[in-house]
Design a protein around this motif. Structure first.
Motif, PDB file in Angstrom:
ATOM      1  N   GLY A  64      13.108  62.557  17.103  1.00  0.00           N
ATOM      2  CA  GLY A  64      12.901  61.851  18.298  1.00  0.00           C
ATOM      3  C   GLY A  64      13.155  61.055  18.951  1.00  0.00           C
ATOM      4  O   GLY A  64      12.252  60.486  20.035  1.00  0.00           O
ATOM      5  N   ARG A  65      13.621  59.919  18.371  1.00  0.00           N
ATOM      6  CA  ARG A  65      13.575  58.698  19.055  1.00  0.00           C
ATOM      7  C   ARG A  65      14.992  58.020  18.246  1.00  0.00           C
ATOM      8  O   ARG A  65      16.151  58.602  17.745  1.00  0.00           O
ATOM      9  CB  ARG A  65      13.215  57.466  17.991  1.00  0.00           C
ATOM     10  N   VAL A  66      15.427  57.170  18.990  1.00  0.00           N
ATOM     11  CA  VAL A  66      16.775  56.410  18.821  1.00  0.00           C
ATOM     12  C   VAL A  66      17.021  55.226  19.294  1.00  0.00           C
ATOM     13  O   VAL A  66      15.738  54.537  19.563  1.00  0.00           O
ATOM     14  CB  VAL A  66      17.982  56.469  19.940  1.00  0.00           C
ATOM     15  N   ASP A 153      17.588  42.085  20.704  1.00  0.00           N
ATOM     16  CA  ASP A 153      16.026  42.738  19.853  1.00  0.00           C
ATOM     17  C   ASP A 153      16.541  44.241  19.166  1.00  0.00           C
ATOM     18  O   ASP A 153      17.897  44.540  19.638  1.00  0.00           O
ATOM     19  CB  ASP A 153      15.238  42.990  20.715  1.00  0.00           C
ATOM     20  N   LEU A 154      16.340  44.656  18.453  1.00  0.00           N
ATOM     21  CA  LEU A 154      15.879  46.040  17.657  1.00  0.00           C
ATOM     22  C   LEU A 154      15.361  46.398  17.976  1.00  0.00           C
ATOM     23  O   LEU A 154      14.239  46.441  17.087  1.00  0.00           O
ATOM     24  CB  LEU A 154      16.881  46.154  16.656  1.00  0.00           C
ATOM     25  N   ARG A 155      15.339  48.163  18.305  1.00  0.00           N
ATOM     26  CA  ARG A 155      13.935  49.643  18.966  1.00  0.00           C
ATOM     27  C   ARG A 155      14.981  49.905  19.014  1.00  0.00           C
ATOM     28  O   ARG A 155      15.444  50.754  19.273  1.00  0.00           O
ATOM     29  CB  ARG A 155      13.346  48.464  20.069  1.00  0.00           C
ATOM     30  N   TRP A 156      13.721  50.628  18.075  1.00  0.00           N
ATOM     31  CA  TRP A 156      13.614  52.697  17.934  1.00  0.00           C
ATOM     32  C   TRP A 156      13.018  53.373  19.557  1.00  0.00           C
ATOM     33  O   TRP A 156      11.764  52.626  20.565  1.00  0.00           O
ATOM     34  CB  TRP A 156      13.050  53.179  17.471  1.00  0.00           C
ATOM     35  N   PHE A 157      13.305  54.142  20.622  1.00  0.00           N
ATOM     36  CA  PHE A 157      12.899  54.531  21.742  1.00  0.00           C
ATOM     37  C   PHE A 157      12.810  55.824  21.897  1.00  0.00           C
ATOM     38  O   PHE A 157      13.707  56.151  20.753  1.00  0.00           O
ATOM     39  CB  PHE A 157      13.782  54.174  22.281  1.00  0.00           C
ATOM     40  N   ALA A 158      12.222  56.925  22.156  1.00  0.00           N
ATOM     41  CA  ALA A 158      11.413  57.586  22.350  1.00  0.00           C
ATOM     42  C   ALA A 158      12.684  58.662  23.369  1.00  0.00           C
ATOM     43  O   ALA A 158      12.469  57.570  24.431  1.00  0.00           O
ATOM     44  CB  ALA A 158      10.278  58.147  22.672  1.00  0.00           C
ATOM     45  N   TYR A 159      12.410  60.075  22.732  1.00  0.00           N
ATOM     46  CA  TYR A 159      14.913  60.249  23.837  1.00  0.00           C
ATOM     47  C   TYR A 159      13.491  60.336  25.184  1.00  0.00           C
ATOM     48  O   TYR A 159      14.486  59.245  26.239  1.00  0.00           O
ATOM     49  CB  TYR A 159      14.238  61.638  23.664  1.00  0.00           C
ATOM     50  N   ASP A 160      12.019  60.005  25.518  1.00  0.00           N
ATOM     51  CA  ASP A 160      11.849  60.707  26.911  1.00  0.00           C
ATOM     52  C   ASP A 160      11.465  58.783  27.880  1.00  0.00           C
ATOM     53  O   ASP A 160      11.541  58.655  29.361  1.00  0.00           O
ATOM     54  CB  ASP A 160      10.574  61.219  27.624  1.00  0.00           C
ATOM     55  N   GLU A 161      12.076  57.358  26.700  1.00  0.00           N
ATOM     56  CA  GLU A 161      12.012  56.866  27.428  1.00  0.00           C
ATOM     57  C   GLU A 161      13.196  55.699  27.509  1.00  0.00           C
ATOM     58  O   GLU A 161      13.117  54.937  28.425  1.00  0.00           O
ATOM     59  CB  GLU A 161      11.357  55.987  26.062  1.00  0.00           C
TER      60      GLU A 161
END
Length: 185
Positions: A64-66, A153-161
């Motif tokens: 659900g995230r990348v 930076d390094l961050r997880w994003f929801a698909y829709d973000e």
């Protein structure tokens, strides 16, 4: 087999599945093959006409995230990736190495099926083009990311973000990734 030979085989097989390729991806595939035919050094950063790179979009175990990196030089949210190195036996190995180095996550895996997208983008001189071969990397359960020296930076994003933080090339990569993983939109 050399990395150059592997790249030719990967590219010739790219899109041979049941879904095939759209016109833009078909044209890029041929451009990449033509480039490699003209440039025996086309895998390496030293090739001033441009060179192949390998990248991977890291997807969380729940799909659900990348994980995106805020690239230190470009100051853009991107997938993990970079230049091929002499120790890389295959394009897939180069993509997995880059994803592991830049994400800090051990145990990433590439699903079977090869690359999911190709993306050509201009870069500053002396080289002119990155011919990126893009894969999917699946993170294991309990994965802990760690920022690298190449990232701000390094961050997880929801698909829709993703569309709100990344450029259209990353959005296209996410769409092709989801299709390759058999996910709906």
């Amino acid at each position: 087999m050399s990395l150059h030979d592997d790249a030719v085989l990967v590219l010739k097989g790219y899109g041979s599945g049941e879904d095939g390729l759209d016109a833009a991806q078909t044209e890029l595939r041929q451009d990449y093959l033509d480039h490699l035919a003209r440039h025996p050094d086309g895998m390496w950063k030293a090739c001033e006409a441009g060179h192949l790179t390998a990248s991977a979009l890291v997807v969380d175990p729940e799909r659900g995230r990348v994980l995106l990196t805020l690239h230190r030089k470009l100051r853009m949210w991107l997938q993990m990736g970079g230049h091929c190195e002499p120790g890389d036996g295959t394009l897939a190995a180069a993509a997995l190495r880059e994803a592991t180095e830049e994400s800090g996550i051990t145990g990433l895996t590439l699903p079977a099926g090869g690359p999911v997208a190709l993306d050509r983008h201009p870069i500053p001189a002396p080289c002119h083009w990155h011919l990126d071969v893009q894969y999917v990397a699946l993170a294991p359960s309990g994965a802990a990311e760690r920022i690298s020296d190449e990232s701000l930076d390094l961050r997880w994003f929801a698909y829709d973000e993703v569309a709100g933080v990344a450029d259209s090339s990353v959005v296209r990569l996410l769409e092709r990734t989801r299709a390759a993983l058999g996910e709906g939109r």
